[in-house]
Scaffold this motif. Structure first.
Motif, short mmCIF file in Angstrom:
data_model
loop_
_atom_site.label_atom_id
_atom_site.label_comp_id
_atom_site.label_asym_id
_atom_site.label_seq_id
_atom_site.Cartn_x
_atom_site.Cartn_y
_atom_site.Cartn_z
N GLU A 67 10.01 1.56 -6.76
CA GLU A 67 11.01 2.44 -7.40
C GLU A 67 10.36 3.36 -8.43
O GLU A 67 10.71 4.53 -8.53
CB GLU A 67 12.11 1.61 -8.06
N LEU A 68 9.41 2.86 -9.21
CA LEU A 68 8.71 3.68 -10.20
C LEU A 68 7.92 4.80 -9.53
O LEU A 68 7.80 5.89 -10.07
CB LEU A 68 7.78 2.81 -11.06
N CYS A 69 7.39 4.53 -8.35
CA CYS A 69 6.60 5.52 -7.64
C CYS A 69 7.45 6.62 -7.00
O CYS A 69 6.94 7.70 -6.69
CB CYS A 69 5.74 4.84 -6.57
N LEU B 299 0.89 -1.16 0.00
CA LEU B 299 0.00 0.00 0.00
C LEU B 299 0.92 1.21 0.00
O LEU B 299 1.77 1.34 0.89
CB LEU B 299 -0.90 0.02 1.24
N ILE B 300 0.77 2.06 -1.01
CA ILE B 300 1.68 3.19 -1.15
C ILE B 300 0.89 4.47 -1.40
O ILE B 300 -0.01 4.50 -2.24
CB ILE B 300 2.72 2.93 -2.27
N GLU C 230 -1.49 10.16 -14.88
CA GLU C 230 -0.24 9.41 -15.12
C GLU C 230 -0.02 8.35 -14.04
O GLU C 230 0.34 7.21 -14.33
CB GLU C 230 0.92 10.41 -15.15
N ILE C 231 -0.27 8.73 -12.78
CA ILE C 231 -0.09 7.79 -11.68
C ILE C 231 -1.13 6.67 -11.76
O ILE C 231 -0.81 5.49 -11.58
CB ILE C 231 -0.17 8.52 -10.32
N ALA C 232 -2.37 7.03 -12.06
CA ALA C 232 -3.43 6.02 -12.19
C ALA C 232 -3.11 5.05 -13.33
O ALA C 232 -3.33 3.84 -13.20
CB ALA C 232 -4.78 6.69 -12.42
#
Length: 165
Positions: free
Chosen positions: A136-138, A88-89, A100-102
């Motif tokens: 890492e992508l987040c 959970l981030i 973009e995040i979604a």
């Protein structure tokens, strides 16, 4: 090399403390720990992932088998398991990058659980390596909070760790 041990234990107060204590007394780090009930009443399964660089897992297994609450245990090589971890981030999410995040979450197989004016919370479940990659992508968006479970694992094939075996 990382090793995974599944330990069937009687579901009683203090059992987890005694199991974790074996590792602590020997100065051995537990990398991941997950505990949950099994299909058998009164029995839980503890999944432990640890680094065996000092080749002490055999010693740990012997000590675990001596604990009265331990019913059965088995050590697995990485290719003998199906393993998953939940992440959970909560990331920073201004209006201009929410889409973009979604999309990142959707493409990776995650799910947006919560959106506020300044953040998004994503649920992501996959192998421990892929969870690390997603994390890492987040990072490029700015991480506000991370919560991870330990690895839950089950053996491949027809011969599960069970009381009957």
């Amino acid at each position: 090399m990382k090793r995974t041990i599944s330990v069937l234990v009687e579901n009683r107060a203090g059992v987890l403390s005694r199991v974790a204590g074996l590792f602590a007394r020997r100065g051995f780090n537990i990398e991941s720990l997950a505990v949950g009930p099994t299909a058998e009443a009164g029995v839980s399964c503890i999944t432990i992932v640890a680094d065996d660089r000092d080749n002490v897992m055999e010693q740990i297994n012997k000590q675990l088998n001596k604990l009265i609450d331990v019913i059965k245990l088995k050590e697995y090589a990485p290719d003998e398991l199906i393993s998953r971890e939940l992440l959970l981030i909560k990331v920073n999410a201004a209006a201009q990058n929410r889409g973009e995040i979604a999309e990142l979450a959707r493409l990776a197989g995650g799910k947006v659980c919560d959106i506020t004016r300044s953040s998004m919370t994503i649920e992501y479940c996959d192998t421990p390596d892929r969870v690390e990659n997603f994390l890492e992508l987040c990072r490029t968006y700015g991480i506000k909070r991370v919560v991870r479970t330990g690895a839950a694992a089950i053996e491949k094939g027809q011969h599960p760790l069970s009381l009957d075996e």
